[in-house]
Design a protein around this motif. Structure first.
Motif, PDB file in Angstrom:
ATOM      1  N   LEU A 190      -7.389  -9.490  13.276  1.00 44.29           N
ATOM      2  CA  LEU A 190      -6.471  -9.677  13.357  1.00 44.29           C
ATOM      3  C   LEU A 190      -6.520 -10.974  12.533  1.00 44.29           C
ATOM      4  CD1 LEU A 190      -3.553 -10.578  14.397  1.00 44.29           C
ATOM      5  CD2 LEU A 190      -4.725 -12.106  15.776  1.00 44.29           C
ATOM      6  N   PHE A 191      -5.993 -10.197  11.374  1.00 44.42           N
ATOM      7  CA  PHE A 191      -5.956 -10.687   9.433  1.00 44.42           C
ATOM      8  C   PHE A 191      -4.565 -11.489   8.978  1.00 44.42           C
ATOM      9  CE2 PHE A 191      -6.236 -10.115   5.035  1.00 44.42           C
ATOM     10  CZ  PHE A 191      -7.702 -10.861   4.813  1.00 44.42           C
ATOM     11  N   VAL A 192      -4.342 -12.235   8.700  1.00 47.72           N
ATOM     12  CA  VAL A 192      -3.690 -12.676   8.605  1.00 47.72           C
ATOM     13  C   VAL A 192      -2.854 -13.074   6.870  1.00 47.72           C
ATOM     14  CG1 VAL A 192      -2.132 -15.385   8.333  1.00 47.72           C
ATOM     15  CG2 VAL A 192      -3.001 -14.710  10.398  1.00 47.72           C
ATOM     16  N   THR A 193      -2.363 -12.994   5.866  1.00 47.84           N
ATOM     17  CA  THR A 193      -1.560 -12.377   4.255  1.00 47.84           C
ATOM     18  C   THR A 193      -0.767 -12.799   4.634  1.00 47.84           C
ATOM     19  OG1 THR A 193      -2.788 -11.541   2.511  1.00 47.84           O
ATOM     20  CG2 THR A 193      -1.838 -10.388   4.289  1.00 47.84           C
ATOM     21  N   HIS A 194      -0.566 -13.304   3.001  1.00 43.45           N
ATOM     22  CA  HIS A 194       1.226 -13.577   2.326  1.00 43.45           C
ATOM     23  C   HIS A 194       0.891 -12.305   1.580  1.00 43.45           C
ATOM     24  CE1 HIS A 194      -1.344 -15.439  -0.082  1.00 43.45           C
ATOM     25  NE2 HIS A 194      -0.610 -14.935  -1.946  1.00 43.45           N
ATOM     26  N   ASP A 195       0.364 -11.365   1.873  1.00 45.88           N
ATOM     27  CA  ASP A 195      -0.032 -10.253   0.179  1.00 45.88           C
ATOM     28  C   ASP A 195       0.468  -8.736   0.613  1.00 45.88           C
ATOM     29  OD1 ASP A 195      -0.947  -8.421  -1.630  1.00 45.88           O
ATOM     30  OD2 ASP A 195      -2.110  -9.723  -2.388  1.00 45.88           O
ATOM     31  N   MET A 196       1.486  -8.067   0.598  1.00 45.73           N
ATOM     32  CA  MET A 196       2.033  -7.308   1.443  1.00 45.73           C
ATOM     33  C   MET A 196       0.989  -6.516   0.643  1.00 45.73           C
ATOM     34  SD  MET A 196       3.698  -5.674   3.648  1.00 45.73           S
ATOM     35  CE  MET A 196       5.670  -7.002   3.610  1.00 45.73           C
ATOM     36  N   ASP A 197       0.865  -5.892  -0.118  1.00 47.38           N
ATOM     37  CA  ASP A 197       0.040  -4.830  -0.666  1.00 47.38           C
ATOM     38  C   ASP A 197      -1.439  -4.774   0.017  1.00 47.38           C
ATOM     39  OD1 ASP A 197       1.361  -4.114  -2.804  1.00 47.38           O
ATOM     40  OD2 ASP A 197       1.015  -5.032  -3.926  1.00 47.38           O
ATOM     41  N   PRO A 220       2.054   0.841   7.925  1.00 46.82           N
ATOM     42  CA  PRO A 220       3.147   0.899   7.109  1.00 46.82           C
ATOM     43  C   PRO A 220       3.549   1.641   6.922  1.00 46.82           C
ATOM     44  CG  PRO A 220       0.236   0.688   6.426  1.00 46.82           C
ATOM     45  CD  PRO A 220       0.311   1.038   8.224  1.00 46.82           C
ATOM     46  N   LEU A 221       3.735   2.704   6.844  1.00 46.65           N
ATOM     47  CA  LEU A 221       4.824   3.925   6.450  1.00 46.65           C
ATOM     48  C   LEU A 221       5.992   3.352   6.941  1.00 46.65           C
ATOM     49  CD1 LEU A 221       2.405   7.464   5.599  1.00 46.65           C
ATOM     50  CD2 LEU A 221       3.641   5.836   4.293  1.00 46.65           C
ATOM     51  N   LEU A 246       1.741   4.607  -2.710  1.00 44.26           N
ATOM     52  CA  LEU A 246       0.867   5.540  -2.951  1.00 44.26           C
ATOM     53  C   LEU A 246      -0.419   4.711  -2.810  1.00 44.26           C
ATOM     54  CD1 LEU A 246       2.986   6.164  -6.804  1.00 44.26           C
ATOM     55  CD2 LEU A 246       3.105   7.910  -4.705  1.00 44.26           C
ATOM     56  N   ALA A 247      -0.673   3.694  -1.833  1.00 49.83           N
ATOM     57  CA  ALA A 247      -1.289   2.971  -1.954  1.00 49.83           C
ATOM     58  C   ALA A 247      -1.873   3.394  -0.671  1.00 49.83           C
ATOM     59  CB  ALA A 247      -1.226   1.750  -3.062  1.00 49.83           C
ATOM     60  N   VAL A 248      -0.674   3.587  -0.137  1.00 50.16           N
ATOM     61  CA  VAL A 248      -1.230   3.714   1.371  1.00 50.16           C
ATOM     62  C   VAL A 248      -1.540   5.083   1.503  1.00 50.16           C
ATOM     63  CG1 VAL A 248       0.157   3.772   3.943  1.00 50.16           C
ATOM     64  CG2 VAL A 248       0.755   2.049   2.285  1.00 50.16           C
ATOM     65  N   ARG A 249      -0.735   6.121   1.129  1.00 54.48           N
ATOM     66  CA  ARG A 249      -0.957   7.756   1.254  1.00 54.48           C
ATOM     67  C   ARG A 249      -2.006   7.983   0.654  1.00 54.48           C
ATOM     68  NH1 ARG A 249       2.168  10.492   3.826  1.00 54.48           N
ATOM     69  NH2 ARG A 249       3.949  10.500   4.809  1.00 54.48           N
ATOM     70  N   THR A 250      -3.145   8.848   1.785  1.00 53.89           N
ATOM     71  CA  THR A 250      -4.013   9.461   0.478  1.00 53.89           C
ATOM     72  C   THR A 250      -4.047  11.004  -0.126  1.00 53.89           C
ATOM     73  OG1 THR A 250      -4.967  10.413   2.812  1.00 53.89           O
ATOM     74  CG2 THR A 250      -5.693   8.461   2.402  1.00 53.89           C
ATOM     75  N   VAL A 251      -4.831  11.028  -0.814  1.00 56.39           N
ATOM     76  CA  VAL A 251      -4.795  12.391  -1.719  1.00 56.39           C
ATOM     77  C   VAL A 251      -4.651  13.877  -1.476  1.00 56.39           C
ATOM     78  CG1 VAL A 251      -6.372  13.661  -3.088  1.00 56.39           C
ATOM     79  CG2 VAL A 251      -5.999  11.548  -3.778  1.00 56.39           C
ATOM     80  N   GLY A 252      -5.613  13.388   0.326  1.00 54.13           N
ATOM     81  CA  GLY A 252      -6.092  14.242   1.512  1.00 54.13           C
ATOM     82  C   GLY A 252      -4.999  14.753   1.776  1.00 54.13           C
ATOM     83  N   GLN A 253      -3.895  13.609   2.266  1.00 56.69           N
ATOM     84  CA  GLN A 253      -2.999  14.673   3.032  1.00 56.69           C
ATOM     85  C   GLN A 253      -1.473  14.481   1.982  1.00 56.69           C
ATOM     86  OE1 GLN A 253      -2.018  10.095   3.309  1.00 56.69           O
ATOM     87  NE2 GLN A 253      -2.206   9.701   6.154  1.00 56.69           N
ATOM     88  N   ASP A 267     -11.567  12.064  -5.152  1.00 60.59           N
ATOM     89  CA  ASP A 267     -11.371  12.289  -3.592  1.00 60.59           C
ATOM     90  C   ASP A 267     -10.466  12.388  -2.868  1.00 60.59           C
ATOM     91  OD1 ASP A 267     -13.102  10.981  -1.042  1.00 60.59           O
ATOM     92  OD2 ASP A 267     -14.892  11.775  -2.107  1.00 60.59           O
ATOM     93  N   ALA A 268     -11.048  13.323  -1.462  1.00 62.59           N
ATOM     94  CA  ALA A 268      -9.548  13.254  -0.867  1.00 62.59           C
ATOM     95  C   ALA A 268      -9.254  11.752   0.059  1.00 62.59           C
ATOM     96  CB  ALA A 268     -10.068  13.893  -0.409  1.00 62.59           C
ATOM     97  N   ASP A 269     -10.651  10.867   0.111  1.00 65.48           N
ATOM     98  CA  ASP A 269      -9.824   9.568   0.215  1.00 65.48           C
ATOM     99  C   ASP A 269      -9.542   8.989  -0.407  1.00 65.48           C
ATOM    100  OD1 ASP A 269     -10.875  10.644   3.147  1.00 65.48           O
ATOM    101  OD2 ASP A 269     -13.065   9.974   2.828  1.00 65.48           O
ATOM    102  N   ALA A 270      -9.283   9.504  -1.195  1.00 59.70           N
ATOM    103  CA  ALA A 270      -8.737   7.946  -2.189  1.00 59.70           C
ATOM    104  C   ALA A 270      -7.480   8.751  -2.285  1.00 59.70           C
ATOM    105  CB  ALA A 270      -9.039   8.284  -3.802  1.00 59.70           C
ATOM    106  N   SER A 271      -6.806   6.892  -2.851  1.00 61.96           N
ATOM    107  CA  SER A 271      -5.105   6.507  -2.440  1.00 61.96           C
ATOM    108  C   SER A 271      -4.791   7.497  -3.275  1.00 61.96           C
ATOM    109  CB  SER A 271      -4.628   5.821  -2.611  1.00 61.96           C
ATOM    110  OG  SER A 271      -4.862   4.923  -4.411  1.00 61.96           O
ATOM    111  N   LEU A 272      -3.349   8.150  -3.345  1.00 60.94           N
ATOM    112  CA  LEU A 272      -2.378   8.701  -4.503  1.00 60.94           C
ATOM    113  C   LEU A 272      -2.465   8.030  -5.796  1.00 60.94           C
ATOM    114  CD1 LEU A 272       0.463   9.972  -2.468  1.00 60.94           C
ATOM    115  CD2 LEU A 272      -1.638  11.377  -3.006  1.00 60.94           C
ATOM    116  N   GLN A 273      -2.476   6.468  -5.198  1.00 65.72           N
ATOM    117  CA  GLN A 273      -2.894   5.459  -6.446  1.00 65.72           C
ATOM    118  C   GLN A 273      -3.888   5.963  -7.664  1.00 65.72           C
ATOM    119  OE1 GLN A 273      -2.476   1.099  -6.331  1.00 65.72           O
ATOM    120  NE2 GLN A 273      -1.039   1.211  -6.715  1.00 65.72           N
TER     121      GLN A 273
END
Length: 309
Positions: A190-197, A220-221, A246-253, A267-273
């Motif tokens: 359980l992680f708390v942040t104010h940063d949406m990214d 996230p999506l 773009l930061a949430v989805r992966t290249v492989g998707q 890499d396929a696991d990299a983000s679209l960003q």
């Protein structure tokens, strides 16, 4: 499993948590995100009874934590915070070993666990285990704090803005390390942040807290595509939400499996960003995609802007 059942909490006349119910599954990385004062840190601290609830119940594995011995409860839950809270008179190794020693682990097991965590969290500088916190950088101190929270292999770890004071590069590196460790260990976080990214980059699911309640819970999506109201839409980015996607989805998707392209691969696991950044750097609108060192397809610029990418 962590369950909040109609939890209420107020400080004086101010309602901080208002009739909140939520279930976090075993092995889930759940992120609470929201503005300052929304109640997210207070909610997290109810799990290890640093904050008592006024009404409702908090359950861990089906047991109401109010009925459990508080020391036993806390020794079974890892806890990491932004200010780290390392013991200044103890070495790095001694800090990490704190809870295993309280649980009377054999010394050989403690040493092995300390070494394992130093490696996992890239605290591999020679002699670092024998150093004291004041001699470490802020990023190193935070890594030691995370290692201490994970040391006794707790099934649950609570993290309250643990990376908030770090520079962006150190923060990103720690996020990657934490996500990898969590996936390998199956820990419930359980992680708390104010940063949406940060929330979208880490969370299997994200809960947006506003005014003491959960405005929306989802992947996230789901929050990006289907915000329940304008408050949620504005918080996740409004017109800029697509950039966050773009930061949430992966290249492989989104890649074109089996197709070929010229250039340095992504890499396929990299983000679209990441893929977009690579295209801009290489001045190409199409790049090869590799997985485990082997070509598996290609990604094109048009794939990044397609609505169903």
């Amino acid at each position: 499993m962590i369950e909040f059942d109609h939890v209420h909490k107020r400080f004086g006349d101010r309602v901080v948590i208002d009739d909140l119910s939520l279930r976090i599954e075993d092995g889930e990385f759940f992120v609470l995100v929201g503005p300052s004062g929304s109640g997210k840190s207070t909610l997290l601290r109810t799990v290890n009874r640093l904050v008592p609830v006024d009404a409702g119940a908090v359950r861990v594995d089906g047991e109401d934590i109010a009925t459990l011995d508080v020391e036993t409860l806390r020794r079974g839950i890892g806890y990491a915070i932004q200010s780290v809270g390392l013991f200044p008179h103890r070495t790095v190794a001694e800090n990490i070993a704190t809870v295993p020693r309280l649980l009377h682990w054999p010394e050989a097991d403690i040493r092995a666990r300390v070494d394992e965590l130093l490696a996992l969290l890239r605290l591999d500088e020679p002699g670092i285990a024998a150093r004291y916190p004041e001699t470490l950088s802020g990023g190193q101190q935070q890594r030691v704090g995370v290692a201490r929270a994970l040391a006794a292999r707790p099934r649950i770890v609570l993290m309250d803005e643990p990376f908030g004071a770090l520079d962006p590069l150190t923060r990103e590196s720690l996020q990657v390390s934490l996500k990898t460790i969590q996936r390998d260990m199956g820990t419930t976080i359980l992680f708390v942040t104010h940063d949406m990214d940060e929330a979208f980059g880490l969370g299997d699911r994200v809960g947006l807290m506003l005014d003491g309640g959960l405005a929306q819970v989802g992947t996230p999506l789901q929050l990006l595509h289907d915000p329940v109201d304008e408050r949620v839409r504005d918080f996740v980015g409004g017109a800029r939400a697509r950039l966050r996607e773009l930061a949430v989805r992966t290249v492989g998707q989104s890649m074109r499996r089996g197709e070929r392209a010229e250039g340095e691969p992504v890499d396929a696991d990299a983000s679209l960003q990441d893929a977009l950044g690579a295209m801009l750097t290489q001045r190409r609108d199409r790049l090869p995609v590799f997985q485990d060192g082997q070509p598996v397809g290609a990604i094109a610029l048009v794939d990044l802007v397609a609505r169903d990418a």
